[in-house]
Write a protein that holds these residues in place. Structure first.
Motif, short mmCIF file in Angstrom:
data_model
loop_
_atom_site.label_atom_id
_atom_site.label_comp_id
_atom_site.label_asym_id
_atom_site.label_seq_id
_atom_site.Cartn_x
_atom_site.Cartn_y
_atom_site.Cartn_z
N VAL A 1 -31.64 -5.76 10.68
CA VAL A 1 -30.47 -6.32 11.38
C VAL A 1 -29.54 -5.20 11.86
O VAL A 1 -29.09 -5.17 13.01
N ILE A 2 -29.27 -4.25 10.92
CA ILE A 2 -28.33 -3.19 11.28
C ILE A 2 -28.88 -2.32 12.40
O ILE A 2 -28.18 -1.96 13.36
N PHE A 3 -30.18 -2.00 12.30
CA PHE A 3 -30.78 -1.19 13.36
C PHE A 3 -30.75 -1.91 14.69
O PHE A 3 -30.49 -1.33 15.74
N GLY A 4 -31.02 -3.24 14.65
CA GLY A 4 -30.98 -4.01 15.89
C GLY A 4 -29.60 -3.94 16.52
O GLY A 4 -29.43 -3.74 17.73
N PHE A 5 -28.61 -4.08 15.65
CA PHE A 5 -27.22 -4.01 16.11
C PHE A 5 -26.91 -2.67 16.74
O PHE A 5 -26.35 -2.57 17.84
N LEU A 6 -27.31 -1.58 16.05
CA LEU A 6 -27.02 -0.24 16.55
C LEU A 6 -27.74 0.01 17.88
O LEU A 6 -27.19 0.59 18.81
N ILE A 7 -29.00 -0.46 17.97
CA ILE A 7 -29.76 -0.24 19.19
C ILE A 7 -29.08 -0.93 20.37
O ILE A 7 -29.07 -0.43 21.49
N LYS A 8 -28.46 -2.05 20.09
CA LYS A 8 -27.75 -2.73 21.15
C LYS A 8 -26.48 -2.00 21.55
O LYS A 8 -26.15 -1.86 22.71
N ILE A 9 -25.75 -1.54 20.55
CA ILE A 9 -24.39 -1.02 20.80
C ILE A 9 -24.40 0.41 21.32
O ILE A 9 -23.69 0.76 22.25
N ILE A 10 -25.21 1.26 20.67
CA ILE A 10 -25.05 2.69 20.93
C ILE A 10 -25.30 3.10 22.38
O ILE A 10 -24.49 3.82 22.97
N PRO A 11 -26.39 2.65 23.00
CA PRO A 11 -26.58 3.09 24.39
C PRO A 11 -25.42 2.65 25.29
O PRO A 11 -24.95 3.42 26.12
N ASP A 12 -24.92 1.43 25.08
CA ASP A 12 -23.80 0.96 25.89
C ASP A 12 -22.58 1.83 25.68
O ASP A 12 -21.86 2.18 26.61
N PHE A 13 -22.35 2.18 24.40
CA PHE A 13 -21.18 3.00 24.11
C PHE A 13 -21.29 4.37 24.75
O PHE A 13 -20.35 4.88 25.35
N ILE A 14 -22.48 4.96 24.66
CA ILE A 14 -22.67 6.29 25.24
C ILE A 14 -22.47 6.24 26.75
O ILE A 14 -21.86 7.13 27.35
N ARG A 15 -22.97 5.16 27.34
CA ARG A 15 -22.80 5.05 28.79
C ARG A 15 -21.32 4.94 29.13
O ARG A 15 -20.83 5.60 30.04
N TRP A 16 -20.60 4.11 28.38
CA TRP A 16 -19.18 3.92 28.66
C TRP A 16 -18.40 5.18 28.42
O TRP A 16 -17.57 5.59 29.21
N ALA A 17 -18.67 5.85 27.27
CA ALA A 17 -17.81 6.95 26.85
C ALA A 17 -18.13 8.25 27.56
O ALA A 17 -17.25 9.08 27.76
N PHE A 18 -19.41 8.45 27.93
CA PHE A 18 -19.74 9.77 28.44
C PHE A 18 -20.34 9.76 29.83
O PHE A 18 -19.99 10.59 30.66
N ILE A 19 -21.22 8.81 30.09
CA ILE A 19 -21.96 8.90 31.36
C ILE A 19 -21.10 8.42 32.53
O ILE A 19 -20.97 9.11 33.54
N ASP A 20 -20.51 7.23 32.37
CA ASP A 20 -19.72 6.68 33.47
C ASP A 20 -18.26 7.09 33.41
O ASP A 20 -17.46 6.65 34.23
N SER A 21 -17.88 7.91 32.41
CA SER A 21 -16.45 8.12 32.19
C SER A 21 -15.87 9.11 33.19
O SER A 21 -16.59 9.94 33.74
N VAL A 22 -14.58 8.99 33.37
CA VAL A 22 -13.86 9.96 34.20
C VAL A 22 -12.87 10.70 33.31
O VAL A 22 -12.33 10.14 32.37
N TRP A 23 -12.64 11.97 33.65
CA TRP A 23 -11.87 12.79 32.73
C TRP A 23 -10.56 13.32 33.31
O TRP A 23 -9.62 13.55 32.58
#
Lengths: 368, 257
Positions: A40-62
């Motif tokens: 369950v926890i791994f499923g949750f992390l797999i869902k959350i982490i890529p989205d977070f990385i995209r939001w925080a680093f890939i699409d972010s503006v500085w």
């Protein structure tokens, strides 16, 4: 029945029990419940982490303006970068902001240097006295050609560090004295300690800050004012000391009575006994809850907003009320959370280090 | 005095007793734990106190260095009467050393530091001198090599010997022992008793609460039997063990010997 020495063959443990696979099996999948939880926890992390990385680093503006941020998909870290000076230094005059910066660097350097107890000697004591003097002059001004800056303008990170540093430094000895007072057989001292502790613990820190800022000046004679930051500082010290006192009292109660008896039998008087024998042991026992209280004290400094002092949390809030940057509270608070985390985690790391240094040496097995 | 006892004869009769307990009573709330205790101890006398548990023997010796307060009667130690007066209490405590059943060494200090804390802070001895004194007594109790260790690193028998050395560093006139070997493994009891026998032979005034009757026979000048808070019988060892007078004494001896 052969008499020759038989070489025992090296039998290796089954491969699924050691190494990586073994670790995963024993820690993540040992038992039905744990296996399900892992999935369950791994499923949750797999869902959350890529989205977070995209939001925080890939699409972010500085480093954009507020308008451009609204157009962007990802995190707007510009809310921090474009407002960094106000975030960190608050209302301190813009041209003079190098002064609190230098003061903070001195404080942090001295703290890092003083971590090692072997370095504590007279020279270090003088160095601290000098550093505090320099920090005071830098912040306040008025000497050596520095423009005076009144303390109500002190804000942001320097204010947070100032209030926490002195809050922690002064409340600890006061708390120890109160704990001893509460154990005292002299009725006046005991009564005073009990009343103090119970009243202070019964009210929120905000009440004390409010009283220090609004009620206390009413009792002062005409024209006499006490520095607002000083009043806040005293309120924080008095508040934290009451909690430290109860924790230390727990430590004193946990002490083996025989230690008191041995110390008394040697002829040590009360102060010698406490200083040499009892307090070193009792304070060590309660390091974990003590550090918890001090970490809370650090975070409680944000309550000074109630008396119009703006620590780093409240400068952040002020930034977010600006229409240009409203709506980016997530990014701003993540930044603040990281600053608080670094400070609090350092404190708790240091406390673990102290605990390790103070561990009583004993033999790992019975016997000499 | 029999041929078994090779220790020094205590001075009797014409010299002043070093401890006088006169009509002493003690209560814990309503419980009458010590009843009309009368005891005189001469300098260099060795006294063993025995009795069933709960008889008040530990309480009695703890009254001598004011770890417990008595409510009625007088206790006079080396000329100083024990009252609420702190100065008297502190003076008595520097002259009376105590060894506890559970050692009570200070775990956060090295063995050497355990020994020097008293002389340095109470007698104001300079550190170097205190350390030399400490090493001297560590040699007397036969463990000088453990000086830099911590109490948790040595065995129970060694800890108790350190505790004895710690008391001796204060150069007391009287040593009190509260069941010093009761918490030790059997193989360590002898090493501690040997140290105590040496101490007795040097002429130390000692009051020892113990169940080690062999020790009493070797070294004691008097054996005192206590029961239910009273001193029931006292006598010199041979008479005490061979010819107990009271029924309670006979009962107790039959149970432990």
């Amino acid at each position: 029945m052969s008499e020759s020495t038989v070489r025992i063959e090296e039998i290796k443990p089954p491969s699924s029990d050691v190494g990586m696979i073994g670790w995963v099996r024993h820690h993540l999948f040992n038992g039905v419940f744990n296996s399900i939880a892992t999935i369950v926890i791994f499923g949750f992390l797999i869902k959350i982490i890529p989205d977070f990385i995209r939001w925080a680093f890939i699409d972010s503006v500085w480093f954009t303006s507020g308008k451009e941020c609204h157009a962007a998909q990802g995190a707007c870290w510009s809310v921090i970068t474009q407002n960094i000076r106000f975030n960190i230094f608050g209302y301190y005059p813009f041209e003079e902001q190098w002064r609190p910066l230098v003061a903070m660097i001195i404080l942090i350097s001295m703290l890092v240097y003083s971590r090692d107890w072997n370095r504590w000697n007279k020279m270090l004591g003088y160095a601290w006295a000098l550093s505090l003097f320099i920090m005071g002059v830098l912040m306040k001004g008025g000497l050596f050609g520095l423009v005076p800056v009144e303390s109500t303008k002190w804000s942001g990170l320097p204010l947070t560090l100032l209030l926490s540093f002195f809050g922690i430094l002064m409340s600890y000895p006061l708390g120890v004295v109160l704990a001893l007072g509460r154990q005292s057989r002299m009725p006046v001292i005991k009564a005073f300690s009990v009343v103090y502790i119970e009243i202070i613990r019964g009210v929120p820190l905000i009440t004390l800050l409010f009283m220090s800022s609004v009620m206390f000046p009413l009792f002062l004679p005409e024209g006499v004012t006490i520095d607002k930051v000083l009043r806040a500082q005293v309120a924080i010290i008095l508040f934290t000391a009451a909690y430290i006192a109860e924790v230390v009292r727990g430590g004193l109660q946990a002490m083996d009575k025989g230690q008191y008896e041995a110390a008394e039998s040697l002829g040590l008087n009360y102060f010698q006994m406490m200083r040499l024998i009892i307090l070193p042991q009792a304070l060590k026992i309660v390091i974990p809850p003590t550090v918890g209280i001090l970490i809370s004290a650090f975070k409680d400094t944000s309550l000074v907003v109630i008396i119009a002092l703006y620590d780093i949390l409240n400068t952040t809030k002020s930034i977010l009320t600006d229409p240009e940057w409203t709506g980016f509270s997530t990014e701003a608070y993540i930044f603040i959370a990281m600053i608080y985390y670094i400070c609090c985690f350092s404190m708790s790391q240091y406390s673990r280090r102290i605990e390790k240094q103070l561990e009583y040496k004993h033999t790992p097995t019975q016997g000499p | 005095m029999t041929t078994e006892q090779t220790s020094e004869q205590p001075s009797t009769g014409n010299s002043k007793p070093i401890i006088e307990i006169i009509g002493m009573h003690k209560w814990y709330d309503d419980f009458h734990v010590l009843k009309d205790i009368n005891l005189e101890v001469q300098p260099q006398e060795r006294i063993v106190v025995c009795g069933p548990s709960g008889s008040g023997k530990s309480t009695m010796i703890r009254c001598i260095n004011r770890l417990e307060e008595h409510q009625r009667g007088q206790i006079i130690v080396n000329g100083t009467e024990l009252t609420r007066d702190l100065k008297n209490i502190e003076r008595v405590r520097t002259e009376v050393g105590m060894v506890f059943q559970h050692f009570n060494l200070f775990p956060h200090l090295t063995i050497l530091e355990n020994l020097t804390v008293g002389p340095i802070w109470v007698r104001k001895t300079p550190k170097k001198e205190a350390e030399e004194l400490a090493m001297h007594y560590l040699e007397i109790v036969r463990i000088p090599e453990q000086a830099q260790k911590y109490p948790g690193q040595v065995s129970g028998g060694q800890q108790q010997r350190v505790a004895i050395a710690r008391s001796l560093c204060m150069k007391p006139k009287i040593m009190l022992f509260d069941e010093p070997t009761s918490a030790l493994d059997p193989e360590m009891i002898k090493e501690v008793l040997d140290v105590m026998v040496d101490l007795a032979r040097e002429g130390m005034t000692m009051i020892v609460v113990t169940h080690e009757m062999g020790f009493a026979k070797t070294v004691a000048d008097r054996v005192i039997f206590m029961d239910f808070g009273e001193i029931v019988e006292e006598n010199e060892p041979n008479a005490f063990f061979d010819n107990p007078q009271h029924e309670r004494t006979k009962l107790f001896l039959s149970q432990i010997l």
